[in-house]
Motif scaffolding. Sequence first.
Motif, PDB file in Angstrom:
ATOM      1  N   SER A   1     -11.911  60.229  20.395  1.00 24.72           N
ATOM      2  CA  SER A   1     -13.301  60.122  19.946  1.00 24.72           C
ATOM      3  C   SER A   1     -13.758  58.669  19.899  1.00 24.72           C
ATOM      4  O   SER A   1     -14.856  58.329  20.367  1.00 24.72           O
ATOM      5  CB  SER A   1     -13.451  60.754  18.559  1.00 24.72           C
ATOM      6  OG  SER A   1     -13.182  62.138  18.599  1.00 24.72           O
ATOM      7  N   ILE A   2     -12.925  57.818  19.322  1.00 27.19           N
ATOM      8  CA  ILE A   2     -13.281  56.402  19.244  1.00 27.19           C
ATOM      9  C   ILE A   2     -13.303  55.776  20.640  1.00 27.19           C
ATOM     10  O   ILE A   2     -14.158  54.942  20.954  1.00 27.19           O
ATOM     11  CB  ILE A   2     -12.317  55.648  18.312  1.00 27.19           C
ATOM     12  CG1 ILE A   2     -12.532  56.110  16.861  1.00 27.19           C
ATOM     13  CG2 ILE A   2     -12.501  54.142  18.427  1.00 27.19           C
ATOM     14  CD1 ILE A   2     -11.672  55.410  15.848  1.00 27.19           C
ATOM     15  N   GLU A   3     -12.370  56.214  21.486  1.00 28.56           N
ATOM     16  CA  GLU A   3     -12.381  55.713  22.862  1.00 28.56           C
ATOM     17  C   GLU A   3     -13.670  56.128  23.563  1.00 28.56           C
ATOM     18  O   GLU A   3     -14.251  55.348  24.338  1.00 28.56           O
ATOM     19  CB  GLU A   3     -11.172  56.243  23.634  1.00 28.56           C
ATOM     20  CG  GLU A   3     -11.085  55.690  25.049  1.00 28.56           C
ATOM     21  CD  GLU A   3      -9.889  56.216  25.820  1.00 28.56           C
ATOM     22  OE1 GLU A   3      -9.729  55.811  26.990  1.00 28.56           O
ATOM     23  OE2 GLU A   3      -9.132  57.039  25.274  1.00 28.56           O
ATOM     24  N   LEU A   4     -14.144  57.332  23.295  1.00 25.63           N
ATOM     25  CA  LEU A   4     -15.406  57.789  23.876  1.00 25.63           C
ATOM     26  C   LEU A   4     -16.563  56.891  23.453  1.00 25.63           C
ATOM     27  O   LEU A   4     -17.359  56.450  24.288  1.00 25.63           O
ATOM     28  CB  LEU A   4     -15.678  59.235  23.449  1.00 25.63           C
ATOM     29  CG  LEU A   4     -17.059  59.797  23.785  1.00 25.63           C
ATOM     30  CD1 LEU A   4     -17.258  59.877  25.301  1.00 25.63           C
ATOM     31  CD2 LEU A   4     -17.258  61.171  23.131  1.00 25.63           C
ATOM     32  N   LEU A   5     -16.660  56.620  22.156  1.00 26.61           N
ATOM     33  CA  LEU A   5     -17.733  55.755  21.664  1.00 26.61           C
ATOM     34  C   LEU A   5     -17.650  54.369  22.288  1.00 26.61           C
ATOM     35  O   LEU A   5     -18.671  53.778  22.670  1.00 26.61           O
ATOM     36  CB  LEU A   5     -17.655  55.652  20.141  1.00 26.61           C
ATOM     37  CG  LEU A   5     -17.843  56.953  19.347  1.00 26.61           C
ATOM     38  CD1 LEU A   5     -17.759  56.672  17.858  1.00 26.61           C
ATOM     39  CD2 LEU A   5     -19.166  57.618  19.689  1.00 26.61           C
ATOM     40  N   ASP A   6     -16.437  53.846  22.389  1.00 26.94           N
ATOM     41  CA  ASP A   6     -16.267  52.510  22.974  1.00 26.94           C
ATOM     42  C   ASP A   6     -16.689  52.485  24.442  1.00 26.94           C
ATOM     43  O   ASP A   6     -17.344  51.540  24.899  1.00 26.94           O
ATOM     44  CB  ASP A   6     -14.805  52.065  22.851  1.00 26.94           C
ATOM     45  CG  ASP A   6     -14.419  51.730  21.420  1.00 26.94           C
ATOM     46  OD1 ASP A   6     -15.319  51.646  20.576  1.00 26.94           O
ATOM     47  OD2 ASP A   6     -13.217  51.560  21.151  1.00 26.94           O
ATOM     48  N   ARG A   7     -16.313  53.514  25.168  1.00 24.11           N
ATOM     49  CA  ARG A   7     -16.647  53.564  26.589  1.00 24.11           C
ATOM     50  C   ARG A   7     -18.161  53.632  26.794  1.00 24.11           C
ATOM     51  O   ARG A   7     -18.726  52.907  27.627  1.00 24.11           O
ATOM     52  CB  ARG A   7     -15.981  54.773  27.254  1.00 24.11           C
ATOM     53  CG  ARG A   7     -14.478  54.644  27.465  1.00 24.11           C
ATOM     54  CD  ARG A   7     -13.953  55.836  28.223  1.00 24.11           C
ATOM     55  NE  ARG A   7     -12.529  55.727  28.528  1.00 24.11           N
ATOM     56  CZ  ARG A   7     -11.970  56.247  29.627  1.00 24.11           C
ATOM     57  NH1 ARG A   7     -12.712  56.881  30.516  1.00 24.11           N
ATOM     58  NH2 ARG A   7     -10.674  56.117  29.829  1.00 24.11           N
ATOM     59  N   VAL A   8     -18.805  54.528  26.053  1.00 26.53           N
ATOM     60  CA  VAL A   8     -20.245  54.701  26.217  1.00 26.53           C
ATOM     61  C   VAL A   8     -20.987  53.433  25.801  1.00 26.53           C
ATOM     62  O   VAL A   8     -21.887  52.955  26.503  1.00 26.53           O
ATOM     63  CB  VAL A   8     -20.743  55.916  25.410  1.00 26.53           C
ATOM     64  CG1 VAL A   8     -22.269  56.028  25.504  1.00 26.53           C
ATOM     65  CG2 VAL A   8     -20.092  57.195  25.920  1.00 26.53           C
ATOM     66  N   ALA A   9     -20.606  52.866  24.634  1.00 28.25           N
ATOM     67  CA  ALA A   9     -21.267  51.649  24.157  1.00 28.25           C
ATOM     68  C   ALA A   9     -21.087  50.495  25.140  1.00 28.25           C
ATOM     69  O   ALA A   9     -22.018  49.709  25.381  1.00 28.25           O
ATOM     70  CB  ALA A   9     -20.723  51.269  22.782  1.00 28.25           C
ATOM     71  N   ASP A  10     -19.900  50.400  25.725  1.00 32.65           N
ATOM     72  CA  ASP A  10     -19.632  49.323  26.681  1.00 32.65           C
ATOM     73  C   ASP A  10     -20.489  49.484  27.937  1.00 32.65           C
ATOM     74  O   ASP A  10     -21.091  48.513  28.420  1.00 32.65           O
ATOM     75  CB  ASP A  10     -18.146  49.322  27.050  1.00 32.65           C
ATOM     76  CG  ASP A  10     -17.817  48.261  28.089  1.00 32.65           C
ATOM     77  OD1 ASP A  10     -17.988  47.065  27.789  1.00 32.65           O
ATOM     78  OD2 ASP A  10     -17.386  48.639  29.198  1.00 32.65           O
ATOM     79  N   ARG A  11     -20.559  50.692  28.451  1.00 30.66           N
ATOM     80  CA  ARG A  11     -21.349  50.916  29.666  1.00 30.66           C
ATOM     81  C   ARG A  11     -22.841  50.671  29.416  1.00 30.66           C
ATOM     82  O   ARG A  11     -23.529  50.096  30.257  1.00 30.66           O
ATOM     83  CB  ARG A  11     -21.121  52.329  30.186  1.00 30.66           C
ATOM     84  CG  ARG A  11     -19.778  52.531  30.873  1.00 30.66           C
ATOM     85  CD  ARG A  11     -19.649  53.921  31.444  1.00 30.66           C
ATOM     86  NE  ARG A  11     -20.716  54.246  32.398  1.00 30.66           N
ATOM     87  CZ  ARG A  11     -20.820  55.429  33.007  1.00 30.66           C
ATOM     88  NH1 ARG A  11     -19.924  56.382  32.761  1.00 30.66           N
ATOM     89  NH2 ARG A  11     -21.806  55.654  33.854  1.00 30.66           N
ATOM     90  N   LEU A  12     -23.328  51.109  28.253  1.00 26.13           N
ATOM     91  CA  LEU A  12     -24.745  50.915  27.947  1.00 26.13           C
ATOM     92  C   LEU A  12     -25.075  49.438  27.725  1.00 26.13           C
ATOM     93  O   LEU A  12     -26.193  48.998  28.008  1.00 26.13           O
ATOM     94  CB  LEU A  12     -25.127  51.728  26.716  1.00 26.13           C
ATOM     95  CG  LEU A  12     -25.092  53.253  26.885  1.00 26.13           C
ATOM     96  CD1 LEU A  12     -25.388  53.946  25.555  1.00 26.13           C
ATOM     97  CD2 LEU A  12     -26.074  53.710  27.947  1.00 26.13           C
ATOM     98  N   SER A  13     -24.097  48.678  27.197  1.00 28.85           N
ATOM     99  CA  SER A  13     -24.342  47.248  26.994  1.00 28.85           C
ATOM    100  C   SER A  13     -24.402  46.503  28.324  1.00 28.85           C
ATOM    101  O   SER A  13     -25.113  45.507  28.469  1.00 28.85           O
ATOM    102  CB  SER A  13     -23.246  46.644  26.108  1.00 28.85           C
ATOM    103  OG  SER A  13     -21.991  46.664  26.779  1.00 28.85           O
TER     104      SER A  13
END
Length: 435
Positions: free
Chosen positions: A326-338
């Motif tokens: 779950s945390i990896e998911l949030l990190d991946r999405v936040a990184d791509r959006l940034s």
Amino acid sequence: MSGPGRRDVPLMRNYGNSLRGSRIAVAVTIGILLGCVFAVLFPHGFFGSDPPIQGRRITKSNVQVGSSPCESSERINMLKSEVVTVSEKNAGLKKQVQELTKKLRLAEQAKEDAENQIWALGEQHKAGPFGTVKGLRTNPTFLPDESVNPRLAKLLEKVAVRKELIVALANSNVKDMLEVWFTSIKKVGIPNYLVVALDDEIENLCKLNDVPVYKRDPDEGIDSIAKMGGNHAVSGLKFHILREFLQLGYSILLSDVDIVYLQNPFDYLYRDSDVESMSDGHNNMTAYGYNDVFDEPTMGWARYAHTMRIWVYNSGFFYIRPTSPSIELLDRVADRLSRKPDSWDQAVFNEELFFPSHPGYEGLHASRRTMDFYLFMNSKVLFKTVRKDSNLSKLMPVIVHLNYHPDKLPRMKAVVEFYVNGKQGALKPFPDGSN
């Protein structure tokens, strides 16, 4: 005859005694002489024994006497110095051993934690008979880390119920919808919800209406998006903010504010996956997946290619547990959006959830569940299907998400009139889609 014989006997006895005494004296004399001879010839004994003990004692005594008191004192001091040096070396080695032992213990602990993560999925056992083997998909949760955000941790202790709560992000751009949102939550009687205020106006609104609110500490990298960003910008921001909630050990039901609550959603969750999300699908096929056949006539015999399809998860309403994927998911999405701010957060969210590992890409190993689309209803299902069906219209959904329509606020109010106030014609004025 008898007289002369008796007189001769005493003379013979005297002579014999005299002779025996002379022999003894001679033997004694000879023995003494021999003893003297041997003593002279073999002073250390006849069988060559070790030197006399007296001589050895004298030698040792000479050595001891040869060492002066000063030399003995210096020797003692030198020995003491050597003892101190050896003790210091031993202390250093002992410290190194302790450090290595500590590192070994930490490594063993890390290994044990990893093994616990694995075995937490179930006890080790052999495969059972055909049809009895079931895979486990509930990943273990992280231990809470309150050091991440002590202020938020204290607030969540008061608001959450069984380490769960609804969380919504809002700025002044969605103020009117937010009021409908928290009013419906209060009407249902849901106690565990929280508004993350992205500006002062929302914070004041929540405080005036006795709504649990959390105002983040200033963050230059986020504040501009939080205060002035539109729906998509704020929607992308939530993936960054949600991470702290998961690190604190809480399961979050992330909610957009264009949602009307009609029942308590926590009564309808399965909690068996990392992510449990509502669907943008509008029937069993689109919501839960189907086999779509692609036709390419030029391929002749192999013209038909089967594809598996599912309509995307809605990133505006999903339940997420504090697990590693779950945390990896949030990190991946936040990184791509940034890195690509123009990307649509919902598209990125689904790509990270569903794209499998392949050459050059490591897929996310997260378990997921699709919510019942009649209970967690999107506005396409409501306005295109449910409101026109006499049986389906009697069903009470858990939530209605006005995600398919831009005229969100009037439709939210109509949903409240229809389901809460019982006004049967409240949904009729609206078209199926948007004008």
